[in-house]
Design a protein around this motif. Structure first.
Motif, PDB file in Angstrom:
ATOM      1  N   GLY A  40       0.714  -0.615  -0.424  1.00 45.16           N
ATOM      2  CA  GLY A  40      -0.031  -0.165   0.440  1.00 45.16           C
ATOM      3  C   GLY A  40       0.376   0.763  -0.352  1.00 45.16           C
ATOM      4  O   GLY A  40       1.570   1.503  -1.103  1.00 45.16           O
ATOM      5  N   CYS A  41       0.926   1.998   0.654  1.00 46.18           N
ATOM      6  CA  CYS A  41       1.730   2.868   1.006  1.00 46.18           C
ATOM      7  C   CYS A  41       2.388   2.934   1.894  1.00 46.18           C
ATOM      8  O   CYS A  41       2.598   2.136   2.698  1.00 46.18           O
ATOM      9  CB  CYS A  41       0.676   4.172   2.199  1.00 46.18           C
ATOM     10  N   ARG A  42       3.612   3.066   0.998  1.00 48.41           N
ATOM     11  CA  ARG A  42       5.277   3.097   1.674  1.00 48.41           C
ATOM     12  C   ARG A  42       5.277   3.927   2.608  1.00 48.41           C
ATOM     13  O   ARG A  42       6.296   3.217   3.909  1.00 48.41           O
ATOM     14  CB  ARG A  42       6.071   3.290   1.177  1.00 48.41           C
ATOM     15  N   PHE A  43       4.513   4.774   3.207  1.00 54.64           N
ATOM     16  CA  PHE A  43       4.329   5.334   4.535  1.00 54.64           C
ATOM     17  C   PHE A  43       4.262   4.726   5.990  1.00 54.64           C
ATOM     18  O   PHE A  43       3.928   5.270   7.028  1.00 54.64           O
ATOM     19  CB  PHE A  43       4.785   6.594   3.964  1.00 54.64           C
ATOM     20  N   HIS A  44       2.771   4.000   5.392  1.00 53.88           N
ATOM     21  CA  HIS A  44       1.868   4.149   6.658  1.00 53.88           C
ATOM     22  C   HIS A  44       2.512   2.972   7.439  1.00 53.88           C
ATOM     23  O   HIS A  44       1.559   3.400   9.179  1.00 53.88           O
ATOM     24  CB  HIS A  44       1.187   2.776   5.639  1.00 53.88           C
ATOM     25  N   THR A  45       3.477   2.160   7.373  1.00 51.08           N
ATOM     26  CA  THR A  45       3.757   2.017   9.166  1.00 51.08           C
ATOM     27  C   THR A  45       3.705   2.232   9.847  1.00 51.08           C
ATOM     28  O   THR A  45       4.299   2.117  10.985  1.00 51.08           O
ATOM     29  CB  THR A  45       5.128   1.092   8.396  1.00 51.08           C
ATOM     30  N   ARG A  46       4.824   3.661   9.638  1.00 44.23           N
ATOM     31  CA  ARG A  46       4.988   5.220  10.330  1.00 44.23           C
ATOM     32  C   ARG A  46       4.060   5.895  10.602  1.00 44.23           C
ATOM     33  O   ARG A  46       4.810   7.726  11.644  1.00 44.23           O
ATOM     34  CB  ARG A  46       6.540   5.275  10.704  1.00 44.23           C
ATOM     35  N   CYS A  47       2.825   6.206   9.297  1.00 43.63           N
ATOM     36  CA  CYS A  47       2.582   7.435   9.458  1.00 43.63           C
ATOM     37  C   CYS A  47       1.466   7.368  11.305  1.00 43.63           C
ATOM     38  O   CYS A  47       0.966   6.309  10.981  1.00 43.63           O
ATOM     39  CB  CYS A  47       1.505   7.472   8.511  1.00 43.63           C
ATOM     40  N   CYS A  65      -4.792   2.107   3.768  1.00 38.80           N
ATOM     41  CA  CYS A  65      -3.452   2.694   3.517  1.00 38.80           C
ATOM     42  C   CYS A  65      -2.330   1.442   3.617  1.00 38.80           C
ATOM     43  O   CYS A  65      -1.933   1.290   2.939  1.00 38.80           O
ATOM     44  CB  CYS A  65      -2.113   3.328   5.179  1.00 38.80           C
ATOM     45  N   ARG A  66      -2.600   0.072   4.460  1.00 35.17           N
ATOM     46  CA  ARG A  66      -2.167  -1.552   3.610  1.00 35.17           C
ATOM     47  C   ARG A  66      -1.880  -1.619   2.661  1.00 35.17           C
ATOM     48  O   ARG A  66      -1.557  -1.665   2.404  1.00 35.17           O
ATOM     49  CB  ARG A  66      -2.725  -1.821   4.955  1.00 35.17           C
ATOM     50  N   ARG A  67      -3.210  -0.956   1.750  1.00 37.68           N
ATOM     51  CA  ARG A  67      -3.700  -1.855   0.722  1.00 37.68           C
ATOM     52  C   ARG A  67      -3.465  -1.176  -0.644  1.00 37.68           C
ATOM     53  O   ARG A  67      -2.659  -1.785  -1.123  1.00 37.68           O
ATOM     54  CB  ARG A  67      -5.524  -2.516   0.973  1.00 37.68           C
ATOM     55  N   GLU A  68      -4.344   0.457  -0.514  1.00 37.16           N
ATOM     56  CA  GLU A  68      -4.116   0.518  -1.807  1.00 37.16           C
ATOM     57  C   GLU A  68      -2.903   1.617  -1.363  1.00 37.16           C
ATOM     58  O   GLU A  68      -2.478   2.228  -0.352  1.00 37.16           O
ATOM     59  CB  GLU A  68      -4.705   1.004  -1.828  1.00 37.16           C
ATOM     60  N   ALA A  69      -1.873   1.680  -2.857  1.00 35.41           N
ATOM     61  CA  ALA A  69      -1.015   2.885  -2.701  1.00 35.41           C
ATOM     62  C   ALA A  69      -1.635   3.951  -2.775  1.00 35.41           C
ATOM     63  O   ALA A  69      -3.161   4.028  -4.023  1.00 35.41           O
ATOM     64  CB  ALA A  69      -0.226   3.160  -4.177  1.00 35.41           C
ATOM     65  N   PRO A  70      -0.875   5.374  -2.387  1.00 36.59           N
ATOM     66  CA  PRO A  70      -2.363   6.058  -2.421  1.00 36.59           C
ATOM     67  C   PRO A  70      -1.691   6.643  -3.396  1.00 36.59           C
ATOM     68  O   PRO A  70      -1.376   6.907  -4.423  1.00 36.59           O
ATOM     69  CB  PRO A  70      -1.231   6.706  -1.353  1.00 36.59           C
ATOM     70  N   PRO A  71      -3.473   8.031  -4.103  1.00 38.51           N
ATOM     71  CA  PRO A  71      -2.996   8.285  -4.953  1.00 38.51           C
ATOM     72  C   PRO A  71      -2.781  10.070  -4.450  1.00 38.51           C
ATOM     73  O   PRO A  71      -2.575  10.046  -4.245  1.00 38.51           O
ATOM     74  CB  PRO A  71      -5.008   8.767  -5.573  1.00 38.51           C
ATOM     75  N   TRP A  72      -2.248  10.489  -6.782  1.00 40.36           N
ATOM     76  CA  TRP A  72      -1.489  12.203  -5.843  1.00 40.36           C
ATOM     77  C   TRP A  72      -2.616  12.618  -6.214  1.00 40.36           C
ATOM     78  O   TRP A  72      -3.789  12.702  -6.841  1.00 40.36           O
ATOM     79  CB  TRP A  72      -0.754  11.704  -7.504  1.00 40.36           C
ATOM     80  N   ARG A  73      -2.862  13.918  -5.377  1.00 36.52           N
ATOM     81  CA  ARG A  73      -3.201  14.372  -4.889  1.00 36.52           C
ATOM     82  C   ARG A  73      -2.756  15.850  -5.322  1.00 36.52           C
ATOM     83  O   ARG A  73      -1.633  16.180  -4.706  1.00 36.52           O
ATOM     84  CB  ARG A  73      -3.860  15.030  -3.399  1.00 36.52           C
ATOM     85  N   TYR A  97       0.696  16.212  -3.941  1.00 39.54           N
ATOM     86  CA  TYR A  97       1.232  15.089  -2.512  1.00 39.54           C
ATOM     87  C   TYR A  97       1.199  13.672  -3.195  1.00 39.54           C
ATOM     88  O   TYR A  97      -0.612  13.690  -3.040  1.00 39.54           O
ATOM     89  CB  TYR A  97       0.686  15.515  -1.550  1.00 39.54           C
ATOM     90  N   ARG A  98       1.135  12.746  -2.170  1.00 41.03           N
ATOM     91  CA  ARG A  98       0.847  11.553  -2.410  1.00 41.03           C
ATOM     92  C   ARG A  98      -0.288  11.477  -1.029  1.00 41.03           C
ATOM     93  O   ARG A  98       0.398  10.835   0.035  1.00 41.03           O
ATOM     94  CB  ARG A  98       1.431  10.074  -2.790  1.00 41.03           C
ATOM     95  N   CYS A  99      -1.528  10.759  -0.760  1.00 42.81           N
ATOM     96  CA  CYS A  99      -2.006  10.314   0.151  1.00 42.81           C
ATOM     97  C   CYS A  99      -3.403  10.038   0.062  1.00 42.81           C
ATOM     98  O   CYS A  99      -3.625  10.590  -0.995  1.00 42.81           O
ATOM     99  CB  CYS A  99      -2.314  11.329   1.497  1.00 42.81           C
ATOM    100  N   HIS A 100      -3.969   9.191   0.926  1.00 36.54           N
ATOM    101  CA  HIS A 100      -5.612   8.736   1.183  1.00 36.54           C
ATOM    102  C   HIS A 100      -6.195  10.255   1.326  1.00 36.54           C
ATOM    103  O   HIS A 100      -7.256   9.923   1.187  1.00 36.54           O
ATOM    104  CB  HIS A 100      -5.554   7.295   1.657  1.00 36.54           C
ATOM    105  N   ILE A 101      -5.946  10.692   1.668  1.00 43.63           N
ATOM    106  CA  ILE A 101      -6.850  12.099   2.872  1.00 43.63           C
ATOM    107  C   ILE A 101      -6.509  13.008   1.299  1.00 43.63           C
ATOM    108  O   ILE A 101      -5.427  13.709   1.181  1.00 43.63           O
ATOM    109  CB  ILE A 101      -5.957  12.187   3.992  1.00 43.63           C
ATOM    110  N   SER A 102      -7.481  13.894   1.184  1.00 43.67           N
ATOM    111  CA  SER A 102      -7.959  14.613   0.770  1.00 43.67           C
ATOM    112  C   SER A 102      -6.838  16.040   0.760  1.00 43.67           C
ATOM    113  O   SER A 102      -7.133  16.332   2.051  1.00 43.67           O
ATOM    114  CB  SER A 102      -9.616  14.734   0.285  1.00 43.67           C
TER     115      SER A 102
END
Lengths: 746, 294
Positions: free
Chosen positions: A692-699, A707-715, A723-728
């Protein structure tokens, strides 16, 4: 009135010796030492008139030239200054750890009243184990790599407290808990290499605290660690301050760090303490030109190159062991008077009203001339400030003088791309594993701009830089330069491309061939990159030297004879030999002291303004990156996490990783301290990156399964800011602003 | 501008030249090291003898005296005479020449070949490195003396062949030393800077990397010199080196060993001479290593 008649310029008429022990006895006796003694059972550490000399290649080099200081129980004292000023030597002398060629010439060191230099070997060992503990720069080398962490800590308890094996292990576990190690039970069973840098330093600190020391010496405890790890260690030390009663001596070249942790600060220069006082006052209203000089070298966070230029200290730290009759700083001082080179000033107390005037001056009023000599003031207790300067009241005015601004050419609304890297990937093979150091990164650099690249070590920023420069061939994606597809390797690029893309490296000691003279180095580049021959080449070499402010008379020297700053200038001159279009700067100033760093950063900014060259600027120092960069890319584990204008990247909404990086910057701004966002755990291994998101283990804004499953989209967060994140963006802005509280007006 | 000028109030000399200081320091330290000085004295002594022994000795190394065979040390013959009545002192001193013709030349050739291989393997890495180093491993696995015997018996025992044999046998260890020095050096940033200038591999190896690998190469050379002396004496001793009547030490020891019961002096003196030369070379190597590796 503690001293005899003095004239207005501050020259003492009757005081005798110049050494700290005698000359400043009056100040220190009634000031720092006296009042501390009156309040507490006495200082934990008291150093008086300490002088240390090294013998190197048959030469005697005085390194510590009379230093006195005291640290009260529970107090944190910071020692700052450029390298080569004797800070570490002082720390080693405290514990009688000087190398064989170093000796103590004079002075005494008392720890809890015990005279360290007259102790028998036996008692000294006991003292080192129980009352004194030291934490060094590199945690990895302080730990035994072949021993489990638990056993290493337990050894301290067994040796010093005679505990049984089981009891010692239990104590080790408690000590890990004390330093807030996540999962202490598992950590006991690990080997040092299985821990992150920050965790290793926790273990070292746990070991240091095992003997319940009265004095904890931290020598550059976070240098070489990533900003986020540094922040972690800082938090730990800060937290321990509340729990442990030990006095702390913190040695660092990082003023921001010292400002955060210490109540009192001593500024050391050429073997002398030149200014001393409470951290906040000393950093906001310095009264020694050297302290002021150090502060003016630092880019204040949030300042840009087109607003303020850095002001380096002229000259360099005198060579180790040189002696001078007057003030140690006179040769570099802007306020130098004839008397300064004749007789060294004592450590004068800075009177309170003078400090107040200084503050007024800093706010814009011109300083009123003081008829009063610095001597006349009474030292003001524990908070007493001392400066080894004849004209401390002229120091505050230095802050505003001659700040020139780099004339940055206004960037066109949308300048043409110089470089466009699209979908670049690069993997390395390590044994059977594949390490993807750069994973599908797309960046572009336009003419005349500085593109900053930040991220922790292992994020892939240097690999990306090397791919662009042509040192590594990319595995995927393409790099276009001025619209043309670039051959992957430098060897396949024609001279025109080689000329146009050059690089400045990090390490000044290996960037120049040690067996070549400076002239040969520049000459070769002039020939290869600019195609100069004969007289034209000679001319070009001198022109390059002038451009980087390198004195032509040193052209015949070998690199070993140059200072770090000079070497880096030559490295810059070499990169500019063929009038490049793009220069990749990989941490070009991070191995240098602040004042030298300032000259190098200024030089880069000036060259850019002059030649409209573009930079890719890599640094772990976010204040520096922000100062120089127009746009910034943030990398984590091979991913580009965020890209955009420097201003936008540094303020919400931004990627949670960027948010954590920004919050980790140690600052000298005492009034606007941001709450720091701790990053959990270690950086994951590149061979097995998180799903998923490379950063999720420390976010810290981890959403769960998504976050664990899907790579976040570019916002898209704004014009050219992504930026890349699941949060808008809107949501993220709310969240992040709420955390920051009211924003300072910068 | 800043930094460039020496700080005020300091004698200019203190900033002048760290490099010159270091060079002066290295020389002085060498001249102060008893190890190095003793080794150097021994080497110089034997070099002098190799060149001029016929001028300082009373008898020629080949002068036969059938009436005075196997006489013990005396005022006429300090080291006695051998089974042909030749003066042992003259022959021992003259024995320095063949060994000093073989050993330094062989060492030099081994250094040249080893440096070339080590540079190439270390700089290019990858498949080049694999091929060269596996070949070197094979050579290293062959016992020196046995290989020497085989080659010399095949090609005949001329000076050139012996030199070549020793050079070939000493190339592998030299290449390994050079390669490891190159591996450390090639990662340094000045090498990357050279690649960004588009320099050729040959230029980077010869002009950029090699000068910075010289100290370990010098030390390696001095160590190999001692071994070369040893190896050439061994070959001679086994009869695969120089042939009689050469005063070569190894040859003499083997020729006279049958007399050792009755005339110890015919064997002991050349043996001691050989030992001193090897020890001398090693002392010099030791001194160099200690000073240069600082």
């Amino acid at each position: 009135m503690t001293m005899g008649a003095t004239d207005a310029s501050g020259v003492t008429a009757g005081t005798g010796g110049t050494g700290v022990a005698t000359g400043t006895g009056a100040c220190e006796g009634s000031g720092g030492g006296g009042s501390v003694g009156g309040r507490a059972p006495g200082p934990v550490l008291s150093v008086a008139g300490l002088k240390v000399t090294f013998v190197r290649r048959d030469r005697e080099l005085p390194v510590v030239k009379g230093v006195s200081l005291e640290i009260a129980p529970g107090e944190a004292y910071g020692l700052v200054g450029e390298s080569g000023c004797g800070k570490t030597t002082l720390a080693l002398a405290l514990m009688r750890y000087l190398p064989a060629n170093g000796r103590v010439d004079a002075g005494s060191v008392r720890i809890d009243g015990e005279d360290v230099f007259s102790l028998p070997e036996e008692r000294l060992r006991e003292l080192r184990g129980t009352k004194l503990a030291m934490v060094y720069q590199d945690p990895a080398s302080a730990l035994n790599p072949s021993m489990k962490v638990g056993e290493q800590i337990a050894e301290v308890y067994r040796f010093h407290e005679g505990l049984s094996r089981a009891a010692a292990l239990a104590a080790a576990r408690d000590s890990l808990e004390r330093v807030a190690m996540p999962d202490p039970d598992a950590t006991l069973e690990r080997y040092p290499f299985q821990l992150s840098g920050g965790q290793q330093q926790r273990v070292v600190i746990a070991m240091a605290l095992a003997g319940d020391p009265r004095l904890l010496v931290l020598d550059e405890p976070t240098t070489g660690l990533d900003a986020t790890v540094e922040a972690e260690v800082l938090d730990l030390i800060e937290e321990l301050r509340g729990k442990v009663d030990a006095a702390i001596l913190l040695i660092s070249h990082n003023l921001g760090l010292v400002a955060r942790l210490c109540e009192r600060v001593g500024v050391m220069y050429a073997g002398r303490i030149v200014e001393q006082g409470p951290a906040r006052e000393l950093f906001t209203d310095p009264r020694h030109p050297y302290t002021m000089g150090l502060l003016r070298c630092l880019p204040r966070f949030g300042v840009r190159k087109d607003e303020v230029s850095l002001v380096p200290i002229p000259g360099s730290v005198p060579p180790l062991g040189s002696t001078m009759p007057g003030c140690v700083y006179a040769s570099r001082c802007r306020l130098v008077r004839p008397v300064c080179t004749r007789r060294e000033p004592d450590l004068f107390a800075v009177p309170g009203d003078l400090a107040a005037k200084g503050r007024a001056a800093a706010e814009g009023e011109p300083p009123a001339p003081t008829a009063q000599s610095p001597h006349d003031a009474e030292p003001v207790g524990d908070a007493a400030r001392h400066t080894r300067c004849y004209v401390p009241d002229e120091v505050p005015a230095m802050r505003v003088e001659e700040e020139h601004v780099h004339k940055v050419q206004a960037r066109a609304a949308r300048a043409d791309d110089v470089l466009a890297a699209a979908g670049v990937s690069k993997a390395f093979r390590d044994g059977g594993r594949r390490l993807v150091a750069v994973d599908d990164v797309t960046i572009d650099v336009v003419a005349g701009e500085t593109f900053g690249l930040v991220g922790e070590s292992g994020s892939g920023k240097t690999t990306l830089a090397n791919v662009i420069a042509g040192l590594y061939a990319a595995d995927g994606g393409e790099v276009r330069f001025l619209g043309q597809r670039l051959p992957p390797r430098a060897a396949e690029r024609d001279r025109d491309v080689l000329r146009a893309i050059q690089m400045v490296f990090q390490n000044p000691d290996s960037t120049l061939n040690p067996s070549w003279s400076v002239r040969r180095i520049l000459s070769r580049s002039a020939a290869r990159l600019a195609g100069c021959r004969g007289a034209a080449r000679r001319e070009r070499v001198e022109e390059l030297a002038r451009k980087v402010h390198f004195e032509p008379r040193y052209l015949e020297n070998k690199p070993a004879e140059l200072s770090g700053g000079q070497k880096q200038r030559i490295a810059i001159a070499r990169a500019f030999a063929g009038s490049p279009t793009l220069v990749v700067c990989d941490e070009p100033a991070s191995a240098l002291d602040v004042s030298v760093q300032a000259t190098i950063l200024n030089l880069l900014a000036d060259l850019q303004a002059e030649q409209n060259v573009s930079y890719i600027f890599i640094s772990h120092d976010l204040a520096v990156v922000r100062y120089l960069s127009d746009r910034i890319g943030v990398m984590y584990l091979g991913w580009l996490m965020e890209i955009g204008d420097a201003e936008d990247v540094f303020r919400p909404p931004h990627c949670p990783y960027t948010e954590a990086l920004v919050s980790a910057i140690p600052t000298l701004d005492f009034d606007h301290r941001r709450p720091r966002i701790p990053l959990r755990g270690a950086i994951p291994s590149l061979s097995d990156p998180p799903t998923g998101c490379r950063f999720h283990t420390r976010c810290h804004r981890f959403l769960g399964d998504l976050c664990r499953r899907e790579a976040p989209p570019w916002r898209e967060a704004g014009e050219g800011h992504r930026y890349r994140c699941h949060i808008s963006p809107n949501e993220l802005r709310e969240l992040q602003l709420a955390e920051l509280g009211p924003l300072p007006g910068r | 501008m800043e930094q460039a000028s020496p700080p005020v109030g300091l004698p200019a000399e203190t900033v002048v030249s760290e490099q010159a200081l270091r060079r002066r320091y290295v020389v002085r330290k060498l001249l102060r090291s008893p190890t190095f000085l003793v080794g150097l004295a021994i080497l110089l002594f034997w070099i002098f003898m190799a060149l001029f022994s016929t001028y300082v000795t009373r008898y020629g190394p080949f002068a036969i005296d059938p009436y005075n065979t196997l006489t013990g040390p005396s005022a006429q013959h300090w080291f006695g005479t051998d089974d042909s009545g030749r003066d042992v002192l003259s022959r021992t001193l003259a024995g320095a020449r063949p060994v000093l013709e073989v050993a330094p030349l062989a060492t030099l050739l081994a250094l040249l070949a080893g440096t070339t291989i080590g540079l190439t393997a270390g700089y290019y890495r990858g498949i080049v490195d694999e091929v060269l180093m596996r070949a070197v491993d094979v050579l290293l696995a062959i016992p020196v003396v046995i290989a020497g015997i085989v080659i010399v018996s095949g090609l005949g025992a001329s000076l050139a062949v012996i030199i070549l044999v020793i050079a070939i046998l000493f190339t592998p260890p030299v290449s390994r030393t050079v390669r490891s020095a190159v591996l450390a050096e090639r990662e340094r940033e000045y090498v990357q800077a050279a690649r960004l200038r588009g320099e050729s591999g040959l230029f980077i190896m010869a002009a950029e990397i090699l000068p910075n690998c010289l100290p370990p190469i010098i030390v390696e050379g001095s160590v190999r010199l001692g071994y070369a002396v040893f190896t050439s004496a061994t070959l001679s001793f086994l009869g695969f080196g120089l042939q009689p009547p050469s005063p070569d030490w190894g040859l003499t020891i083997s020729q006279q060993s049958q007399n050792i019961q009755v005339a110890w002096w015919t064997v002991i003196f050349p043996a001691v001479a050989l030992a001193t030369l090897v020890v001398g070379a090693n002392l010099v190597a030791d001194g160099l290593r200690r000073t240069l590796s600082e």
